[in-house]
Design an enzyme around this catalytic site. Structure first.
Site, mmCIF file in Angstrom:
data_model
loop_
_atom_site.group_PDB
_atom_site.id
_atom_site.type_symbol
_atom_site.label_atom_id
_atom_site.label_comp_id
_atom_site.label_asym_id
_atom_site.label_seq_id
_atom_site.Cartn_x
_atom_site.Cartn_y
_atom_site.Cartn_z
ATOM 1 N N MET A 145 33.841 40.348 33.020
ATOM 2 C CA MET A 145 34.960 41.206 33.419
ATOM 3 C C MET A 145 34.524 42.605 33.865
ATOM 4 S SD MET A 145 37.429 39.451 33.848
ATOM 5 C CE MET A 145 38.266 40.874 34.551
ATOM 6 N N ASP A 146 33.300 43.017 33.581
ATOM 7 C CA ASP A 146 32.812 44.249 34.215
ATOM 8 C C ASP A 146 32.558 43.981 35.696
ATOM 9 O OD1 ASP A 146 32.992 45.860 32.016
ATOM 10 O OD2 ASP A 146 30.890 45.731 31.478
#
Lengths: 410, 404
Positions: free
Chosen positions: A172-173
């Site tokens: 998700m980064d």
């Protein structure tokens, strides 16, 4: 060749991974990305392993180099009045300002969207935070794994009856960063149409929830949750429910082949590729319904076959027969053994002053007329301070020296 | 208000692999026409379905990935007239997106080369598992096969004590396809910004394999700089060496993610106060707990062991949601492991208007689904229409484009 984002200047206040991923994309496609850094609050990724050498120097992190190629670095002390003044002058010369601090931090610097707009009326201001800049929990914070847990991505990755495997990295980064690049480019197109800028508010958790829309809808419509017996289904298929669909051990230590059979024709192709063993001709396996009902036995039989085989050879054999199959490649396999990436010239090399010869993944997707490109390594900390203050802000050498002496450039 | 792509006409020839790219454009205002063969996109056969009854207009997977699009049917694979109508539609568009295997559409006269000579401004994006050329260009793939070869899968898995001999694990939700589509849209938008200034279109070769190769965080750097393969670990990052667990069970059987307890003095003070207010951690007042070095589990000090034991007792006495909120209210980036459907009951997302109601066949009332991945203040995400029924807009699309 021209770069598609040539002429776009980005004032980059990001750090760690999500924000720098967004600006990596913009820089790869030709934007002038200027990372504004501060020695007293250095990006922890500048100290991130792997490093080359025994101790972190701020300039020898391979991890930092991976996310920050093609960018410039300027040292500015925003807590110093002259440093803040220079930052505002840089914002006035920028098309985009992006940050991934916790919600409220930039406002506390006196740089909320209204203030930014006063400095540069058509600014595109992108903030990436865990929970977004509105809503009751906006001050809560995330790391990549927190966002993955809260959005459902962690729970949906795992073997039934086991704890979640989750994602072994901050997916998700990366993805919040991709969303940032996408939203900024959309906003630039709108600005091209109208002259108007805007604020882009990205929540890393929302960016994760959107990745499992059908599972949310299954809950909303059918009242079904993934927290139930037999779920998550490991590497078996959820929807469409097909079999065989799994990973199978091959010869050697920790070698795995993913095989996905989507229909009866592909099953027959797999049976032929295995040279029609008796068990595979059992009528229980002739239909998808039968294969699903007898999946444990089916998977065990296929693994008996693969376990004697080299994973790459088995993949070639199955692909030649029209069966979807792929080796679970380790990072080293991707770099050393993958003929597809080699043939497409995926790996690139640049010389970095402290890291030496560095290999990089390339730029994708490939644009036929204005492809992105690898132009420079990640910047040394403050490498471009004088260049940017001189060429972008028009400061003379003595003005820069004075700012340096005052403590504004650190 | 309308989206930032409101001036774009897009023709999408995509099934499961590329449909999310069309959604990302359509949700931000583009007029996306999904060109489908008479039998419909194969994506319509992917479950789950409304009340588990299959049907071309009942797939929840299709509903989600095809919002804001229109559907027009063309028999472009078998019928010259259908192919010609589709060709004319693409020639009137700004962007075409397709996910057929390399060369398939070119063989039908619908490739970039044939179309661009008539419409130089066309942006034509081909999304494929491995790219347009190379030894694997014709390999057959799937979301899982893509995640295996691309690298993400080998990062996810288990410590031996949790699941001996476990394979690499695929995260669900067609994440390989999603990442390919994120890159496709980044490429389309970069090409669009170039076109805004020059009028020039181009072809985009989007490889899922390359998109995933660039999406494994520390995996590649450890190989490129150390020639080490990271190892898989349960519910946490793959790493060169084993690391401390993050996942703890709560009293209700659910799990929380906790990254250290009281690493710095400020957070230690607030967590200590929280524990003690509920009758836990009375010994934490002793001075030996004051030194942050004594509180780090990696150092193996007796204080760190006592803290872990007390944390275990405290967590057993609370629900996962209580621990998550309590930690966050004290400045800790803690998480709770939720199922995707459980996000619907978190009021924060409703404050932001994140979930949007959708109405469709077979449904009484409306159901909520995830909405905007990004909130744009001047040109917001908008659900203008639900996913189309098969061929719902064929006549209007042809008539608007003046195609007979």
């Amino acid at each position: 060749m021209a770069l598609p984002l040539e002429g776009i200047r980005v004032c980059d206040l990001t750090w760690v991974i999500a924000g720098p991923t967004a600006t990596r994309v913009l820089a790869d496609f030709g934007a002038e990305v200027i990372r504004v850094e501060h020695e007293q609050a250095v990006d922890p990724i500048r100290l991130g392993r792997p490093i080359v050498g025994d101790h972190p120097t701020l300039n020898n992190s391979g991890f930092f180099n991976y996310f920050n190629r093609n960018k410039k670095s300027v040292l500015l002390n925003a807590r110093h009045p002259d440093g803040m003044d220079l930052l505002k002058r840089l914002i006035a010369k920028s098309d985009v300002l992006i940050e991934n601090f916790s919600a409220g931090v930039l406002e506390s610097w006196g740089l909320g969207y209204d203030e930014l707009r006063a400095i540069r009326p058509d600014i595109i201001y992108c903030s990436i935070s865990g929970f977004g800049h509105s809503g009751r929990d906006r001050e809560f914070t995330t790391w990549g794994p927190t966002a993955q847990a809260l959005s459902g991505l962690t729970l949906t990755s795992g073997l039934p009856g086991k704890p979640p495997a989750g994602w072994g990295y901050s997916y998700m980064d990366h993805t919040a960063g991709y969303n940032g690049a996408i939203a900024i480019m959309m906003a630039l197109h709108h600005r091209n149409l109208t002259g108007e800028g805007q604020h882009v508010d990205i929540s890393q958790v929302e960016a994760g929830i959107v990745l499992n829309g059908p599972a949310v809808l299954d809950g909303a419509v059918n009242g079904r949750t993934w927290r139930r017996e037999g779920m998550p289904p490991g590497n078996r298929a959820w929807e469409p429910a097909v079999a065989p669909h799994n990973t199978y051990a091959c010869a050697g230590e920790d070698r795995w082949l993913a095989i996905a059979v989507m229909n009866d024709a592909e099953w027959q192709a797999l049976v032929r590729a295995m040279e029609e063993p008796d068990w595979a001709l059992d009528p229980r396996f002739a239909t998808n319904a039968g294969r699903l009902a007898n999946q444990d036995e089916l998977d065990a039989r296929i693994e008996e076959w693969t376990s004697e085989l080299d994973d790459y050879e088995a993949m070639e054999l199955l692909q030649a027969a029209g069966v979807r199959a792929g080796v679970c490649q380790k990072p080293g396999d991707r770099f050393e053994r993958d003929p597809q990436s080699r043939a497409r010239g995926w790996w690139r090399m640049l010389m970095h002053p402290e890291l030496g010869e560095c290999e990089y993944d390339g730029v994708t997707p490939r644009l036929s007329k204005t492809p992105g490109e690898l132009r420079s390594t990640s910047p040394l900390i403050g490498e471009h301070t004088r260049e940017v203050l001189g060429e972008v802000l028009g400061l003379g050498e003595d003005e820069i020296d004075a700012a340096q002496a005052s403590g504004a450039l650190m | 208000m309308t989206g930032p792509l409101r001036d774009l006409r897009v023709v999408e020839l995509c099934d499961e692999l590329g449909q999310y790219a069309g959604k990302l454009l359509a949700d931000m205002g583009a007029d996306v026409v999904k060109a489908e063969p008479p039998a419909g996109s194969s994506a319509r056969t992917v479950g789950p379905f409304v009340r588990d009854i299959p049907g071309p207009n009942r797939s929840l997977d299709f509903w989600y990935h095809n919002t804001n699009k229109r559907s027009a049917v063309f028999d472009f694979e078998n019928d010259d007239a259908g192919r010609e109508r589709l060709r004319k539609l693409i020639l009137a568009a700004d962007v075409a997106i397709e996910d057929r295997s390399p060369g398939t559409l070119a063989a039908l006269g619908l490739g970039y080369g044939a179309l661009s000579s008539e419409r130089p401004g066309l942006i034509y994006c081909s999304i494929t598992p491995f790219g347009q050329d190379g030894p694997w260009a014709r390999f057959r793939s799937s979301d899982m096969v893509g995640l295996a070869l691309g690298g993400p899968m080998n990062m996810n898995g288990y410590d031996a004590e949790d699941a001996p001999g476990a394979p690499p694990i695929r995260g669900h939700g067609d994440q390989g396809y999603k990442t390919a589509c994120h890159f496709a849209v980044m490429g389309i938008l970069a090409a669009l910004l170039h076109r805004d200034h020059t009028g020039e279109g181009q072809h985009i070769d989007c490889s899922m394999h390359e998109a995933l190769n660039s999406t494994t965080e520390v995996g590649l750097p450890y190989w490129l700089y150390k020639r080490e393969n990271v190892i898989r670990q349960t519910t946490r990052h793959a790493a060169a060496h084993r690391t401390e667990p993050w996942r703890y069970p709560a009293g209700d059987g659910r799990d929380v993610l906790v990254f250290g307890v009281g690493r710095d003095n400020a957070s230690w003070k607030s967590i200590k106060a929280w524990f003690q207010a509920e009758g836990f951690g009375k010994q934490f007042d002793e001075p030996r707990f004051d030194d942050p070095r004594n509180r780090q589990p990696a150092r193996g000090s007796p204080e760190a062991g006592e803290i872990l034991a007390e944390v275990g007792r405290f967590f057993a006495a609370h629900t996962a949601e209580e621990i998550y909120r309590g930690g966050q209210e004290r400045g800790q980036a803690w998480g709770v492991i939720r199922s995707p459907d459980e996000t619907l009951s978190d009021q924060h997302w409703h404050d932001r208007g994140f979930f949007v109601p959708v109405k469709r066949e077979g449904l009484e009332g409306a159901a909520l689904m995830p909405g905007a991945p990004y909130v744009l203040s001047a040109t917001p995400w908008e659900l203008r229409r639900p996913a189309p029924k098969l061929g719902e807009h064929t006549a209007e699309v042809l008539s608007e484009a003046g195609i007979e």
